[in-house]
Enzyme design. Structure first.
Site, short mmCIF file in Angstrom:
data_model
loop_
_atom_site.label_atom_id
_atom_site.label_comp_id
_atom_site.label_asym_id
_atom_site.label_seq_id
_atom_site.Cartn_x
_atom_site.Cartn_y
_atom_site.Cartn_z
N HIS A 291 0.79 -1.25 0.15
CA HIS A 291 0.13 -0.16 -0.05
C HIS A 291 0.70 1.32 0.15
O HIS A 291 0.32 2.27 -0.29
CB HIS A 291 -0.97 0.09 1.28
CG HIS A 291 -2.03 -1.02 1.13
ND1 HIS A 291 -3.43 -0.76 0.81
CD2 HIS A 291 -1.93 -2.31 1.19
CE1 HIS A 291 -4.08 -1.63 0.84
NE2 HIS A 291 -3.48 -2.69 0.91
N ASP B 190 3.38 9.45 -0.58
CA ASP B 190 2.27 8.79 -0.31
C ASP B 190 2.36 7.60 -1.38
O ASP B 190 2.27 7.97 -2.46
CB ASP B 190 1.00 9.72 -0.10
CG ASP B 190 0.29 9.32 0.87
OD1 ASP B 190 0.45 8.23 1.04
OD2 ASP B 190 -0.35 10.02 1.21
C1 GDG Z 1 -2.03 3.60 3.33
C2 GDG Z 1 -1.06 4.43 2.41
C3 GDG Z 1 -2.74 4.41 0.62
C4 GDG Z 1 -8.49 10.24 8.00
N1 GDG Z 1 -8.97 10.97 8.96
C5 GDG Z 1 -10.23 10.66 9.40
C6 GDG Z 1 -10.28 9.39 8.43
N2 GDG Z 1 -9.44 9.27 7.68
C7 GDG Z 1 -9.36 8.39 6.60
C8 GDG Z 1 -9.55 8.98 5.26
C9 GDG Z 1 -8.83 8.06 4.36
C10 GDG Z 1 -7.88 7.22 5.32
O1 GDG Z 1 -8.13 7.74 6.51
C11 GDG Z 1 -6.54 7.77 4.97
O2 GDG Z 1 -5.94 7.16 3.73
P1 GDG Z 1 -4.67 7.67 3.11
O3 GDG Z 1 -4.50 6.94 1.68
O4 GDG Z 1 -4.65 9.07 3.09
O5 GDG Z 1 -3.47 7.18 4.01
P2 GDG Z 1 -2.82 5.95 4.89
O6 GDG Z 1 -3.56 5.70 6.26
O7 GDG Z 1 -1.47 6.36 5.02
O8 GDG Z 1 -3.04 4.34 4.12
C12 GDG Z 1 -1.75 5.39 1.38
C13 GDG Z 1 -3.69 3.64 1.52
O9 GDG Z 1 -2.71 2.77 2.52
C14 GDG Z 1 -4.53 2.74 0.69
O10 GDG Z 1 -3.81 1.72 -0.06
O11 GDG Z 1 -3.54 5.19 -0.34
O12 GDG Z 1 -0.95 6.03 0.49
O13 GDG Z 1 -0.12 5.42 3.15
O14 GDG Z 1 -9.95 7.32 3.92
O15 GDG Z 1 -10.73 9.32 4.91
N3 GDG Z 1 -11.63 8.77 8.71
C15 GDG Z 1 -12.47 9.19 9.61
N4 GDG Z 1 -12.10 10.25 10.51
C16 GDG Z 1 -11.01 10.89 10.40
O16 GDG Z 1 -10.78 12.01 11.13
N5 GDG Z 1 -13.63 8.68 9.46
#
Ligand code: GDG
Length: 506
Positions: A156, A365
């Site tokens: 990921h 990322d």
């Molecule tokens: C890894 C990779 C890749 C955030 N704050 C809240 C909340 N979130 C949710 C967001 C989003 C998720 O968390 C974060 O997703 P990301 O893609 O930005 O990042 P990582 O957690 O680092 O995930 C990344 C991912 O895996 C998938 O393959 O995209 O690059 O690092 O969905 O909305 N959700 C809620 N409250 C919050 O305050 N409910």
């Protein structure tokens, strides 16, 4: 054919849980429910000493099998090697990478333990799909136990260039364990290139099209950019206009006519939060006419706070926000609000919809789902503008965003200004293209595409595996790595082991 998913953390859904809105966990659960399946991994619980039992729970057609970690395992496997060595290294942050042999040994041991537990639960025609950097060597351990099933891996987070990954002790051994998989999926073509170059440079693998040959093993390496549940998010955001959750109502009232710029990230140094706050400060300094007219809301739920670098980021973001607010705020206006807690997905969708600018500026990322969620949540008749780091995997797909270099504070500041001033016709034109992209590559598309690629692989001539990843040798100096022209002798041996006998992440 049963699907078996393995991930670091497993959350067993509540028996009466209403359908949650989108997300990776929901998509994987749906894939399991379609064909019946098993989800295996860490329960999230930590116990004092290791009973290491596996607990199973049935929910409809899906079985969940979880095991706890001991405190020592959490320290070495999870906080240590996964999050203080692999995570920074894979986000190109050599300066933050902390390698410890004890942690690496613990990481291998947990992978071995997981493989032992899972192998006892596998049927011969199960298809196994392992997720992320915590579990890289797990397939090699399964192969060592004689498992001949199709096994896929999805990474990921980014895969860094060979020179960066090669700085990690035992990198050649670790990367060579990927040869135990039939399919390795990454987020972007850049990651695919880096991984293949790493396999060639660190353990002498040979490339043949989209396959990599290491001895007698062939592994397919391909990009599968992950998506979101666009429709669910779009509906949530539209609903937030008619029936706004309380935080959205309050935000509307407190903002009045002011414009809103939004950032949403786990509190993680890869996300560029501090640099983003600085860029917003720069924007207000360069364009004082925006004073009192626009605010930045940064939602940053804490994560991994037991890792010192995260505690430092927590402190630093408070300090920078405080300094900028003191310098640029007015008695009746606070330019930056950093909120360090998680909100419901409904509330998030509402915040995205209300914001004129989505500021997604990670330093690096894998993909970044927030960028896609922001687009999905926009009003098609009056959409906001996405400002996106070129170092997010999402930038490879979302070229109609305003693409920025997050290291260049002035460039990000100017992009905020451009976004706020963008005419509606241009906003709509960009939005329509972005939306078409995320809708045609959503989470269901991603799951289908990956599983189709995994089930296409003809496995019949796959040689058996007898050995697993090597333990760190019991000596003081780590083995030397040669980045060019093959691996150092004992690492090459491990790689050759992977080759001849099919041995060998967030
Ligand atoms: C890894 C990779 C890749 C955030 N704050 C809240 C909340 N979130 C949710 C967001 C989003 C998720 O968390 C974060 O997703 P990301 O893609 O930005 O990042 P990582 O957690 O680092 O995930 C990344 C991912 O895996 C998938 O393959 O995209 O690059 O690092 O969905 O909305 N959700 C809620 N409250 C919050 O305050 N409910």
């Amino acid at each position: 054919m049963r699907l078996v998913i393995v991930s670091n953390r497993v959350t067993i859904p509540d028996r009466h849980e209403k359908a949650a809105a989108g997300g990776l966990a929901v998509a994987l659960r749906e894939a399991l429910e379609t064909q019946g399946g098993l989800w295996f991994g860490w329960s999230g619980a930590v116990v004092e000493t290791g009973a290491h039992e596996v607990r199973s729970t049935q929910r409809g057609k899906v079985s969940y099998a979880v095991t706890d970690l001991t405190e020592a395992e959490r320290q070495s496997y999870y906080l240590g090697f996964s999050n203080r060595a692999l995570w920074p290294n894979m986000h190109y942050r050599l300066g933050l990478t902390e390698f410890s042999r004890t942690d690496y040994t613990g990481y291998l041991a947990v992978n071995r333990r997981f493989a032992k537990a899972l192998s006892a639960m596998l049927d011969p025609d199960d298809v196994v799909w392992i997720h992320d950097y915590h579990l890289i060597p797990m397939a090699a351990e399964l192969r060592r136990r004689g498992v001949r099933n199709r096994i896929g891996y999805f990474h990921h987070i980014p895969w860094p260039p060979a020179e960066v990954f090669g700085a990690l002790p035992f990198s050649a051994t670790l990367i060579s364990t990927l040869a135990a998989y039939d399919l390795v999926g990454l987020q972007t073509e850049i990651d695919v290139r880096n991984l293949i170059a790493g396999l060639e440079a660190l353990c002498g693998a040979k490339r043949a099209g989209d396959r990599v040959r290491l001895g007698r093993r062939e592994t397919k390496v391909r990009a599968f950019p992950i998506g979101i549940d666009v429709e669910a998010f779009r509906k949530l955001a539209a609903l937030s206009v008619r029936a706004a959750p309380r935080p959205i109502k309050t935000t509307r009232e407190s903002l009045g006519e002011r414009q809103l710029v939004i950032g949403v990230d786990r509190l993680d140094y890869s996300k560029g939060i501090v640099q983003r706050l600085e860029a917003f400060g720069q924007f207000l300094r360069s364009h004082p006419e925006h004073s009192r007219r626009v605010g930045l809301l940064q939602i940053a739920p804490p994560s991994r706070s037991d890792v010192p670098e995260y505690a430092e980021l927590d402190r630093q973001s408070d300090e920078v926000a405080g300094r900028l607010n003191a310098a640029l705020g007015e008695f009746d206006w606070t330019p930056i609000r950093v909120v360090k807690k998680a909100y419901s997905r409904n509330a998030l969708a509402g915040f995205y919809r209300r914001a004129q600018v989505g500021l997604v500026t990670p330093m690096r990322d894998g993909m970044n789902l927030v960028a896609k969620e922001y687009v999905a949540a926009q009003d098609p008749l009056d959409p906001g503008v996405l400002v996106l780091s070129r170092f997010a995997g999402a930038a490879q797909q979302l070229g109609e965003a305003l693409i920025v270099n997050p290291y260049d504070t002035h460039e990000v500041a100017e992009a905020i200004r451009t976004a706020l001033a963008m005419p509606k016709s241009e906003r709509i034109r960009r939005f329509e293209r972005l939306f078409a992209t995320i809708a045609s590559t959503d989470i269901a598309w991603w799951t289908r595409r990956y599983l189709a690629a995994l089930s296409e692989i003809d496995q019949s001539d796959a040689p058996p595996v007898r050995t697993g990843p090597q333990q760190p040798p019991r000596r003081k100096q780590p083995p030397k790595l040669q980045l060019v022209g093959g691996a150092a002798p004992n690492e090459a041996l491990a790689a050759a082991g992977a080759a001849s006998s099919r041995s060998s992440r967030r």
